[in-house]
Structure formats: structure tokens, C-alpha cells
Design an enzyme around this catalytic site. Structure first.
Site, short mmCIF file in Angstrom:
data_model
loop_
_atom_site.label_atom_id
_atom_site.label_comp_id
_atom_site.label_asym_id
_atom_site.label_seq_id
_atom_site.Cartn_x
_atom_site.Cartn_y
_atom_site.Cartn_z
CG PHE A 16 -1.94 -1.12 1.10
CD1 PHE A 16 -3.18 -0.89 0.55
CD2 PHE A 16 -1.60 -2.40 1.48
CE1 PHE A 16 -4.10 -1.92 0.40
CE2 PHE A 16 -2.51 -3.44 1.34
CZ PHE A 16 -3.76 -3.20 0.79
CB CYS A 17 -0.16 4.76 -0.45
SG CYS A 17 0.55 6.38 -0.14
N PRO A 18 2.99 4.22 0.75
CG PRO A 18 4.93 5.36 1.37
CD PRO A 18 3.79 4.57 1.93
N GLY A 19 4.27 2.15 -0.58
CA GLY A 19 5.10 0.99 -0.91
C GLY A 19 5.55 0.92 -2.37
#
Ligand SMILES: Cc1cc2nc3c(=O)[nH]c(=O)nc-3n(C[C@H](O)[C@H](O)[C@H](O)COP(=O)(O)OP(=O)(O)OC[C@H]3O[C@@H](n4cnc5c(N)ncnc54)[C@H](O)[C@@H]3O)c2cc1C
Lengths: 79, 386
Positions: A16-19
Site C-alpha cells: 500500500f501507499c507509499p510501498g
């Protein structure tokens, strides 16, 4: 997108953001100029953040292909 | 044979899960039907949120540290040593002195700063990620009479995602109170296109930073720091100069999970987001900062997760189906200055809607810092929030 070119694929689906952006940044850092990096992301925020980052960092944003449940986002390392 | 619960890591998550279970299993512990063991190399338990407040003199060492033994319920066994290997397939954890078998394992080994990922980082500046560094920063802030103070995030994820924002706001109030604010240029540097991961919170933070004349530099991924020239360089090709740099280092998981072949590339434990099982193992759980869960690395997340895991282990020991699921709940304060704070409450499905900052919320945060020792860490609110 030109499907013939050699691309380095990073599967960041499920992250998930910012992954996905962070994984792309790491991959660009480890690549050579001219290489194409394709991130697979199921996080919709990636389509918005990745082009912004590529522009700022001076790399070429090559586009997004929408697949079932995820996007393939390509960036070419320019410097 | 008693049922054995083994908790690796006696920080926030590990201590809460052990105590929470000890309360629920008290009679079985007394009868010797159950054993709960915590293993951690440190005899001291540190309340890490204090690291952010120590630099401003708002909290002190004696409020931040307690012996771990004094926090654990009497019937919980404490082994002061490092786990050196976790063998999930054979249900055993090794240390230099022993091999511990388990029926239920909880891995709560946390996250730690990894300065080696950014050349120059460790020498360059200050940070608030260890107790000693928090004190060094306190001294540096006290000496700082003017110039450019840059606070930069040098890697995501890191512990307590709101801490760098809170630090910038605290710096603003601290120098305002000293009458030096017009001599101190405050700059907040962040890797993403917005100043926080969650978009609606980021908008509010950006607005507040603009109001307080905190300069915001975005899409700046720290590549290296040059302590001689006092420059931070980014992968994007930019340079920021500083007089005082306060940097959030990149973080990684514990060595033992990496060496045991459990961790992913970043050093995090692959964890089922609902059951909190280590992926592929229904007798092993992971909680807290060490997991790869898409939630903040925050003590409150570890607390909510501990309650889910304790409930499910209790159920299994007592012949019930373990059905409780973690919903991604996190509660975070954001201190927006000395004397004001707001709070974020969110889960996997519901993004936070922070209310306006108030003195009452700040006061509650300071009270909570004390309640941590007597209520939260002691597992006195079993099931709180789940
Ligand atoms: C500056 C700062 C401010 C913060 N503010 C807040 C806040 O306001 N609110 C909030 O909710 N959270 C906050 N946090 C985050 C919070 O402290 C952590 O999220 C929380 O401590 C996580 O708990 P944990 O059990 O996962 O890890 P930890 O509490 O870090 O514990 C991990 C434990 O594992 C042990 N360990 C490591 N390796 C081994 C091994 N091989 N064998 C045995 N044991 C091992 C360590 O010794 C340690 O005791 C803050 C953190 C920082 C740094």
C-alpha cells in the site's frame, strides 16, 4: 508502451501507499541509465504519485496499463 | 504438559500480549497448565514516544524507562537474552543458551533505525529515535540561536509516521516561546508528493505548515548527507543546506527474523492482515512494528493487535474457535505545537478525519504518557478497542 523492450518488473501488488513508489525508487537507484522499470501496483494512489516523482527526478514516465485488479506503470531511467 | 506461549520481544506489543494473556489465563497459570515466557535482551522497557518530547524538555528519562520485569505479570517468565533463531517449522526458538519450544508463538521484535542505508546520515545530524540521541538533540536545540533547521525523512516506513510532522510543529512553538522564531528557518523535507502518507491528513498538515511558515520540500528522497558541507542530497538531484539537521533514519526489522528466513526484503514479517498469523503458520503470530501490515508502525496498532492475538490464543487454549480479526485500527496523536494536539483514528476501511487541535487533546496525550505504565503496558484493558 513498446512491449518488445527489455523491462525490469517489480511486483508491488498488495503493498500500500507509499510501498510501490518506494520500491520503484529503490529499483531506479539500482538500475542503469536507459533501463525500463515496470511496477505492478494494486494501490490506486500509485498512478498519481509515480508520474509526479518521475517528472521531478528527471526520468521518463512511459504510461500505465490497467490490468484486472492492478496497474502496470512504466518508467525509463534517464540520468 | 503445559501449553507454552512464547513471546519474542518484550517491547510494547510483546509486553501487552503477555500481560493480557496472563490476566485471562491466571488460574491455568497458577495450576501449571499454561506457561507464558517473554524473551528480550534488554532488562529495560522504554516508552519510545518520549523520544519526541525529551528534546523539548516535556518528558524526561525517568518517565520513559522501567525495568521490564516490573511491568510483566508475576506469573510471566522473563528471559533476558536475545532470540538468535526462530524455527517456525519445528516450533522452536533458539538463544545462545537454550532452545525454547512453543505451542503458540508471538513475534514482537519491532523496528529499528538503519543508518547504514544513507551515507553520511549517522554523522550528519541529530534524530529522536534512541534515548541517547533524544538527549543529544535536546542539547543541540538548546544551543541553537538561529539558522536553518531542517527536519527530513530519510526513508519510509519508519516508526510513528506522524513524529517528523510533530517535531516540526514543536520546533515552531519552542523557538516562538524563546523569542527566536524569526531567526530560525524551519524546513520539513519528505519523500512523497504530500507531507504525509494519508491524503486528507496531508492536506491539513500542509495548510498548517504554511500558516506557521514551515517550509515544505516534497518528493525529496534523501540519497546522502554531507556533514562537512552541511548538505542533504536527494535522488532527484536536489540539495538542501542546513545548520541543524534532524533526520528520520530509514528503518528495518530485527536481525533474528532476517536470519531465520522469515523476513521480506525490507526486513518485515509477512503477516496476515486479519488473523495476524505469520503467513503460512497458524500457531505463530506477528504484531507491532516488525510486521509488513499496511498500518502505521505505532504503539497503538501493537496494542490493538495484541488484544486480537491474546483473545485468539485464549480461545484456542480453551477449545473455542479463534475468530477475532484485526481491523487495522490505529490511534495516533498529532502534537501540533506545545499545548495543542489532534488525534487520528482509522482502520483498513475508514481513513482518519482529524478534529481541530485542542489543548484538551494535548493534555490527554500527556496523561496517556503516564497511563501507559499502569494501564496499557500492564494489559489492564484487555480487548480495548477490538
Ligand atoms: C519518536 C517516537 C515517537 C513515537 N510516538 C508514538 C505515539 O505517539 N503513539 C504511538 O502509538 N506510537 C508511537 N511510537 C511508536 C511506538 O513506540 C512503537 O510503534 C511500539 O513501540 C511498537 O511496539 P513493538 O512491540 O512492535 O516494538 P518495540 O516496542 O520496539 O519492541 C521490540 C522489542 O523487541 C526486542 N527484540 C529485538 N530483537 C530481539 C531478539 N532477537 N530477541 C528478543 N527480543 C528482541 C527489542 O529489544 C524490543 O524490546 C513512537 C516511536 C518513536 C520512535
Amino acid at each position: 508502451m513498446n512491449e518488445q523492450e527489455k523491462v525490469k518488473v517489480i511486483d508491488a501488488r498488495g503493498s500500500f501507499c507509499p510501498g510501490p513508489l518506494m520500491e520503484l525508487i529503490r529499483a531506479v537507484k539500482e538500475s542503469s541509465v536507459g533501463e525500463i522499470i515496470e511496477v505492478w501496483s494494486s494501490d490506486t494512489g500509485s498512478q498519481r504519485d509515480i508520474p509526479k516523482w518521475a517528472e521531478k527526478a528527471g526520468h521518463e514516465f512511459l504510461g500505465v496499463v490497467h490490468e484486472q485488479g492492478y496497474d502496470r506503470i512504466r518508467v525509463k531511467k534517464k540520468r | 504438559m503445559p501449553k507454552k506461549v512464547l513471546v519474542v520481544g518484550g517491547g510494547t506489543g510483546g509486553t501487552i500480549v503477555a500481560n493480557n494473556l496472563a490476566h485471562r489465563l491466571h488460574d491455568q497459570l497458577v495450576k501449571g497448565e499454561v506457561e507464558i515466557t517473554v524473551i528480550d535482551p534488554s532488562s529495560l522497557h522504554i516508552y519510545q514516544p518520549a523520544y519526541l518530547l525529551i528534546p523539548f524538555g516535556i518528558m524526561h528519562r525517568n518517565e520513559a524507562v522501567r525495568p521490564e520485569r516490573s511491568l510483566l505479570a508475576e506469573k510471566v517468565r522473563f528471559r533476558q537474552e536475545s532470540a538468535t533463531k526462530i524455527d517456525l517449522a519445528n516450533r522452536a526458538v533458539y538463544s545462545d543458551s537454550t532452545r525454547l519450544e512453543y505451542d503458540y508463538l508471538v513475534i514482537a521484535t519491532g523496528a529499528k533505525p538503519d543508518y547504514s542505508q544513507v551515507p553520511g546520515l549517522e554523522k550528519a545530524g541529530y534524530d529522536f529515535y534512541t534515548l541517547d540521541n533524544a538527549y543529544k538533540l535536546r542539547e543541540a536545540l538548546g544551543r541553537f540561536k538561529g539558522g536553518k533547521l531542517v527536519t527530513a525523512v530519510a526513508g519510509i516506513p519508519f516508526k510513528c509516521p506522524t513524529a517528523p510532522i510533530e517535531f516540526a510543529f514543536l520546533v515552531d512553538s519552542y523557538f516562538t516561546r524563546l523569542g527566536l522564531r524569526d531567526k530560525v528557518q524551519v524546513s520539513y523535507v519528505y519523500p512523497l508528493p504530500r507531507p504525509f502518507t494519508i491524503p486528507n491528513v496531508a492536506e491539513e498538515v500542509q495548510r498548517m505548515m504554511e500558516n506557521r511558515k514551515i517550509e515544505v520540500s516534497l518528493l525529496f528522497n534523501v540519497e546522502s548527507v554531507d556533514p562537512e558541507k552541511k548538505e542533504i542530497r536527494s535522488l532527484e538531484g536536489e540539495t538542501v543546506k542546513y545548520d541543524l539537521a534532524v533526520l528520520t533514519p530509514p528503518h528495518t526489522g530485527a536481525d533474528v527474523v532476517k536470519k531465520s528466513g522469515i523476513a521480506d526484503k525490507g526486513g518485515w514479517i509477512p503477516t496476515d492482515r486479519y488473523s495476524l498469523n505469520v503467513k503460512g503458520y497458524d500457531d505463530a503470530y506477528a504484531i507491532g512494528d516488525g510486521t509488513d501490515l499496511p498500518v502505521s508502525k505505532a504503539g497503538s496498532a501493537a496494542d490493538f493487535e495484541a488484544a486480537v492475538v491474546a483473545t485468539n490464543i485464549w480461545d484456542d487454549i480453551n477449545g473455542f474457535a479463534p475468530t477475532l480479526r484485526y481491523d487495522g485500527k490505529v490511534m495516533c496523536f498529532i502534537i501540533t505545537g506545545i499545548g495543542e494536539a489532534t488525534m487520528l483514528l482509522f482502520d483498513y476501511e475508514h481513513p482518519p478525519k482529524p478534529p481541530p487541535a485542542t489543548f484538551a487533546c494535548y493534555w490527554y496525550k500527556l496523561v496517556y504518557n503516564r497511563l501507559y505504565w499502569t494501564v496499557t503496558a500492564k494489559g489492564m484493558l484487555p480487548g480495548f478497542g477490538v
